[in-house]
Design an enzyme around this catalytic site. Structure first.
Site, short mmCIF file in Angstrom:
data_model
loop_
_atom_site.label_atom_id
_atom_site.label_comp_id
_atom_site.label_asym_id
_atom_site.label_seq_id
_atom_site.Cartn_x
_atom_site.Cartn_y
_atom_site.Cartn_z
CG HIS A 299 -1.88 1.10 1.32
ND1 HIS A 299 -2.78 1.41 0.31
CD2 HIS A 299 -2.14 2.01 2.32
CE1 HIS A 299 -3.52 2.42 0.67
NE2 HIS A 299 -3.15 2.82 1.90
CG ASP A 316 -4.07 5.08 4.45
OD1 ASP A 316 -4.45 4.73 3.30
OD2 ASP A 316 -3.76 4.28 5.33
CB CYS A 369 -2.96 2.89 -2.78
SG CYS A 369 -1.86 1.59 -3.41
#
Length: 410
Positions: A299, A316, A369
């Site tokens: 990630h 995030d 991401c």
């Protein structure tokens, strides 16, 4: 003018001060003075004669014949005509006929020649004046053109247009558009789309280098991580972060530095000593913003140090918080200040926090991401609110391919 009969009874008589025209003299029945027209119709000369026999004492008759100078235009009429008249005095003896050889002669050819000469002289004088005026006008024109040729480039030039309006010709300087004037989502043209398509074509050589810069070489295989729902690799993210740093050199934008994607894992695993030399040629405290991509194995996230706001913030796209990452980076700043500046960092007023899901856009799949991390950094380095959504990701992927190929951010 008096007739011959009048002169016989009353001595001499003078004509008027203004001489009659030759044609007017010939039209008077009481005078036998011939006009130049009549004189020219006969051979040679005309002899003056008198019909009646004068018995009284000798008389003198005055006849005035017009001279060419008496026919001048109004500019010469101010002179006295009597001064220019030709006077013919005929003296007659009573009971004696005049001798034709003693009578004055009037020559029409001489009169015409004198008249022609006078007007020729006036015409020559007029032509001379015209030539002088033309020469003067030509000289002034040459002088004006010469002065215009020597005119300084700084002088504003005006052009005469048919509507008699003066239009100043001023240099047009296109100022580069500020980030505020640029559209948030500029369209990709057909040419740009075609360039992106060629770069992502699977039939091409995957090892072909398509873009180089910042010590990086991106191949076709690297750029293909931007197609569809592929995960972005380190090279693409590092290249894009450096493009953001280059753009931050614009005076209207906050200055920025960036660490590459390998910095945080090394700092986390090995501590400050392992990354101490990474800033040998870079002063992180001299800029407004420090970008730190954070790779958590599967990630991508982003940490941002804002020296203006004294903050360390974690972004995030899946809503996670990472207080550890904020703490590690804040400790790094203090050690870097002691090592490079020789002084303790003033920690008063600093904040460390992770953005909540409702504060920033969130990804709606498991593939974007890396794209969210890059676009967070894009908006932050423009001091813009983060307004994009998951729906913009396909567009952002194609746009990023073009930006990396052309080393230019749209």
């Amino acid at each position: 003018m008096s007739s011959p009969a009048g002169s016989a009874t009353g001595g001499t008589s003078e004509g008027p001060s203004s001489p009659p025209s030759p044609r007017g003299m010939s039209s008077q029945s009481s005078s036998n003075l011939p006009s130049p027209v009549g004189a020219s119709s006969k051979s040679g000369t005309q002899i003056w004669s008198q019909d009646t026999d004068l018995s009284s004492s000798p008389t003198t008759a005055l006849f005035s014949a017009p001279s060419p100078s008496a026919l001048q235009d109004n500019t010469s009429q101010g002179t006295e005509s009597s001064a220019h008249d030709s006077v013919i005095i005929v003296k007659e003896q009573k009971g004696k006929k005049r001798d034709s050889s003693s009578m004055p002669l009037f020559q029409a050819e001489l009169w015409i020649k004198e008249l022609t000469s006078m007007y020729d002289s006036r015409a020559r004088e007029r032509r001379r004046q015209i030539e002088e005026q033309e020469a003067l006008a030509s000289q002034l024109l040459r002088q004006r053109l010469s002065e215009e040729g020597k005119r300084s480039p700084d002088v504003e030039v005006h052009v005469r247009v048919p509507l008699e309006k003066e239009v100043p010709l001023t240099p047009v300087i296109e100022e580069p558009k500020s980030e505020e004037d640029k559209p948030e989502f500029p369209d990709l043209t057909e040419e740009m789309e075609a360039e992106v398509f060629r770069a992502l074509t699977k039939g091409g050589n995957p090892h072909e280098v398509l873009s180089e810069g910042f010590g990086l070489s991106l191949t076709r295989k690297d750029l293909q991580t931007l197609s569809n729902l592929n995960w972005l690799n380190d090279e693409v993210i590092n290249f894009y972060m450096n493009l953001l740093v280059e753009r931050s050199k614009q005076p209207t934008l906050p200055s920025a530095n960036t660490f590459n994607t390998f910095f945080y894992p090394k700092l986390r695993s090995s501590g400050y000593s392992a990354v101490r030399r990474w800033t040998k040629k870079m002063d992180i405290f001299a800029k407004d913003i420090l970008l730190v991509p954070v790779h958590l194995g599967m990630h991508w996230c982003l940490s941002v140090v804002d020296f203006r706001k004294k903050s360390v913030t974690y972004f995030d796209s899946m809503g996670g918080s990472n207080d550890e990452a904020c703490r590690i980076l804040f400790d790094y700043l203090q050690q870097e200040s002691r090592d490079k500046k020789g002084k303790e960092l003033d920690t008063s007023g600093w904040s460390q926090r992770s953005k909540k899901p409702g504060e920033i856009p969130q990804q709606m799949n498991g593939s974007d991401c890396g794209m969210f991390t890059c676009k967070y950094a894009d908006y932050i380095t423009k001091d813009k609110p983060i307004t994009f959504t998951q729906n913009h990701m396909p567009y952002f992927r194609r746009r990023m391919v073009w930006e990396i190929l052309n080393h230019k951010l749209l």
